[in-house]
Design a protein around this motif. Structure first.
Motif, PDB file in Angstrom:
ATOM      1  N   SER A 131       0.823  -1.212   0.000  1.00  0.00           N
ATOM      2  CA  SER A 131       0.000   0.000   0.000  1.00  0.00           C
ATOM      3  C   SER A 131       0.854   1.257   0.000  1.00  0.00           C
ATOM      4  N   VAL A 132       1.968   1.240   0.724  1.00  0.00           N
ATOM      5  CA  VAL A 132       2.869   2.392   0.758  1.00  0.00           C
ATOM      6  C   VAL A 132       3.383   2.683  -0.647  1.00  0.00           C
ATOM      7  N   VAL A 133       3.832   1.649  -1.348  1.00  0.00           N
ATOM      8  CA  VAL A 133       4.357   1.828  -2.704  1.00  0.00           C
ATOM      9  C   VAL A 133       3.238   2.267  -3.649  1.00  0.00           C
ATOM     10  N   GLU A 134       2.078   1.640  -3.543  1.00  0.00           N
ATOM     11  CA  GLU A 134       0.929   2.018  -4.381  1.00  0.00           C
ATOM     12  C   GLU A 134       0.561   3.481  -4.196  1.00  0.00           C
ATOM     13  N   LYS A 135       0.485   3.929  -2.948  1.00  0.00           N
ATOM     14  CA  LYS A 135       0.105   5.321  -2.666  1.00  0.00           C
ATOM     15  C   LYS A 135       1.123   6.298  -3.249  1.00  0.00           C
ATOM     16  N   LEU A 136       2.404   5.967  -3.134  1.00  0.00           N
ATOM     17  CA  LEU A 136       3.431   6.838  -3.697  1.00  0.00           C
ATOM     18  C   LEU A 136       3.270   6.927  -5.213  1.00  0.00           C
ATOM     19  N   ILE A 137       3.087   5.791  -5.859  1.00  0.00           N
ATOM     20  CA  ILE A 137       2.949   5.774  -7.314  1.00  0.00           C
ATOM     21  C   ILE A 137       1.707   6.555  -7.740  1.00  0.00           C
ATOM     22  N   GLU A 138       0.622   6.366  -7.029  1.00  0.00           N
ATOM     23  CA  GLU A 138      -0.605   7.109  -7.338  1.00  0.00           C
ATOM     24  C   GLU A 138      -0.372   8.623  -7.194  1.00  0.00           C
ATOM     25  N   HIS A 139       0.329   9.007  -6.142  1.00  0.00           N
ATOM     26  CA  HIS A 139       0.650  10.423  -5.928  1.00  0.00           C
ATOM     27  C   HIS A 139       1.503  10.954  -7.082  1.00  0.00           C
ATOM     28  N   LEU A 140       2.518  10.204  -7.492  1.00  0.00           N
ATOM     29  CA  LEU A 140       3.390  10.636  -8.587  1.00  0.00           C
ATOM     30  C   LEU A 140       2.619  10.755  -9.897  1.00  0.00           C
ATOM     31  N   MET A 141       1.632   9.893 -10.096  1.00  0.00           N
ATOM     32  CA  MET A 141       0.790   9.983 -11.288  1.00  0.00           C
ATOM     33  C   MET A 141      -0.101  11.222 -11.220  1.00  0.00           C
ATOM     34  N   PRO A 177      26.480 -10.170  -1.734  1.00  0.00           N
ATOM     35  CA  PRO A 177      25.516  -9.400  -0.951  1.00  0.00           C
ATOM     36  C   PRO A 177      24.441  -8.799  -1.852  1.00  0.00           C
ATOM     37  N   PHE A 178      23.244  -8.695  -1.322  1.00  0.00           N
ATOM     38  CA  PHE A 178      22.118  -8.159  -2.082  1.00  0.00           C
ATOM     39  C   PHE A 178      22.369  -6.691  -2.444  1.00  0.00           C
ATOM     40  N   SER A 179      23.079  -5.995  -1.589  1.00  0.00           N
ATOM     41  CA  SER A 179      23.342  -4.565  -1.796  1.00  0.00           C
ATOM     42  C   SER A 179      24.150  -4.273  -3.050  1.00  0.00           C
ATOM     43  N   GLN A 180      24.857  -5.243  -3.572  1.00  0.00           N
ATOM     44  CA  GLN A 180      25.645  -4.981  -4.777  1.00  0.00           C
ATOM     45  C   GLN A 180      24.757  -4.732  -5.996  1.00  0.00           C
ATOM     46  N   HIS A 181      23.459  -4.990  -5.867  1.00  0.00           N
ATOM     47  CA  HIS A 181      22.532  -4.823  -6.993  1.00  0.00           C
ATOM     48  C   HIS A 181      21.661  -3.572  -6.879  1.00  0.00           C
ATOM     49  N   ILE A 182      21.958  -2.688  -5.936  1.00  0.00           N
ATOM     50  CA  ILE A 182      21.122  -1.509  -5.699  1.00  0.00           C
ATOM     51  C   ILE A 182      20.922  -0.683  -6.965  1.00  0.00           C
ATOM     52  N   GLU A 183      21.988  -0.393  -7.687  1.00  0.00           N
ATOM     53  CA  GLU A 183      21.863   0.459  -8.878  1.00  0.00           C
ATOM     54  C   GLU A 183      21.040  -0.213  -9.966  1.00  0.00           C
ATOM     55  N   THR A 184      21.234  -1.514 -10.163  1.00  0.00           N
ATOM     56  CA  THR A 184      20.452  -2.241 -11.167  1.00  0.00           C
ATOM     57  C   THR A 184      18.978  -2.238 -10.799  1.00  0.00           C
ATOM     58  N   PHE A 185      18.670  -2.528  -9.523  1.00  0.00           N
ATOM     59  CA  PHE A 185      17.275  -2.509  -9.073  1.00  0.00           C
ATOM     60  C   PHE A 185      16.665  -1.122  -9.257  1.00  0.00           C
ATOM     61  N   THR A 186      17.415  -0.089  -8.877  1.00  0.00           N
ATOM     62  CA  THR A 186      16.912   1.285  -8.971  1.00  0.00           C
ATOM     63  C   THR A 186      16.604   1.654 -10.414  1.00  0.00           C
ATOM     64  N   ARG A 187      17.546   1.398 -11.320  1.00  0.00           N
ATOM     65  CA  ARG A 187      17.325   1.723 -12.743  1.00  0.00           C
ATOM     66  C   ARG A 187      16.134   0.974 -13.315  1.00  0.00           C
ATOM     67  N   THR A 188      15.980  -0.282 -12.925  1.00  0.00           N
ATOM     68  CA  THR A 188      14.877  -1.097 -13.449  1.00  0.00           C
ATOM     69  C   THR A 188      13.533  -0.575 -12.945  1.00  0.00           C
ATOM     70  N   ILE A 189      13.450  -0.234 -11.679  1.00  0.00           N
ATOM     71  CA  ILE A 189      12.203   0.298 -11.127  1.00  0.00           C
ATOM     72  C   ILE A 189      11.866   1.648 -11.770  1.00  0.00           C
ATOM     73  N   LEU A 190      12.871   2.491 -11.973  1.00  0.00           N
ATOM     74  CA  LEU A 190      12.613   3.775 -12.624  1.00  0.00           C
ATOM     75  C   LEU A 190      12.129   3.568 -14.064  1.00  0.00           C
ATOM     76  N   ALA A 191      12.669   2.581 -14.740  1.00  0.00           N
ATOM     77  CA  ALA A 191      12.211   2.287 -16.105  1.00  0.00           C
ATOM     78  C   ALA A 191      10.727   1.862 -16.091  1.00  0.00           C
ATOM     79  N   ILE A 192      10.351   1.103 -15.072  1.00  0.00           N
ATOM     80  CA  ILE A 192       8.942   0.706 -14.939  1.00  0.00           C
ATOM     81  C   ILE A 192       8.069   1.931 -14.684  1.00  0.00           C
ATOM     82  N   LEU A 193       8.497   2.787 -13.783  1.00  0.00           N
ATOM     83  CA  LEU A 193       7.689   3.946 -13.411  1.00  0.00           C
ATOM     84  C   LEU A 193       7.531   4.949 -14.561  1.00  0.00           C
ATOM     85  N   TYR A 194       8.563   5.085 -15.373  1.00  0.00           N
ATOM     86  CA  TYR A 194       8.511   6.078 -16.448  1.00  0.00           C
ATOM     87  C   TYR A 194       8.020   5.517 -17.776  1.00  0.00           C
ATOM     88  N   GLN A 195       7.732   4.230 -17.834  1.00  0.00           N
ATOM     89  CA  GLN A 195       7.268   3.660 -19.114  1.00  0.00           C
ATOM     90  C   GLN A 195       5.910   4.217 -19.481  1.00  0.00           C
TER      91      GLN A 195
END
Length: 196
Positions: A131-141, A177-195
């Motif tokens: 719900s937190v993520v959904e609300k943020l996305i709705e706000h950004l839209m 470590p999972f943290s080594q993928h932060i930049e890849t995860f971030t870029r991928t999520i931004l690509a989803i949000l801006y599509q």
């Protein structure tokens, strides 16, 4: 009281030991296969000590899941309410999620492998991670910062980036470590949000 319980001295700080043992067993054997006796043995406490803290294995299993679930919701809300650009907020949320995975792998793993079992029992709340993520996305839209779309599907896809990767790490398909993928995860999520 069994002979084993009579011989075992009363454990100090039993609760953290019980919770750690339960997480290990729940991940390795599954909640249904693990018993309260096994949990107590692995924790080095009496079975009675477990029952002093929890009514039984099922209450313990739900409590461990909800503790992590609520913590993740707080982390997402904190990241998204911070100052900064959309990219900085997404990176902050991803960084918090990855740091949690690296710092508390047992809780992280248990939460991911238990989602299907326990999430349907959690009532939809404003502060749960989805719900937190959904609300943020709705706000950004609504503000025109990202293209209009369905906030629910966008949240599911964005969360899927880190959650599916987490499952692959649990099954030893994503080393390090999972943290080594932060930049890849971030870029991928931004690509989803801006599509579009």
């Amino acid at each position: 009281m069994s002979v084993t319980e009579q011989k075992r001295p009363r454990a100090r700080n039993a609760r953290p030991k019980i919770e750690k043992a339960a997480l290990e067993l729940f991940i390795r054997e599954g909640v249904d296969a693990a018993t309260t006796r096994e949990i107590a043995d692995v924790a080095g406490v009496s079975e009675g000590a477990l029952y002093r803290h929890y009514k039984g294995k099922d209450e313990l299993a739900v409590a461990l899941f909800m503790d992590t679930h609520n913590r993740l919701g707080e982390m997402m809300a904190s990241a998204f309410l911070s100052d900064g650009t959309i990219e900085e907020k997404v990176r902050g949320a991803v960084t918090a999620y990855c740091a949690f995975a690296d710092e508390d792998w047992l809780s992280f793993s248990y939460h991911l492998v238990s989602l299907n079992r326990y999430l349907p029992h959690d009532t939809r709340r404003d502060d749960d991670p989805v719900s937190v993520v959904e609300k943020l996305i709705e706000h950004l839209m609504d503000t025109g910062d990202i293209p209009k779309g369905d906030p629910a599907i966008m949240a599911a896809m964005s969360l899927g980036v880190v959650m599916q990767s987490g499952l692959n790490k649990i099954y030893n398909r994503l080393p390090g470590p999972f943290s080594q993928h932060i930049e890849t995860f971030t870029r991928t999520i931004l690509a989803i949000l801006y599509q579009k």
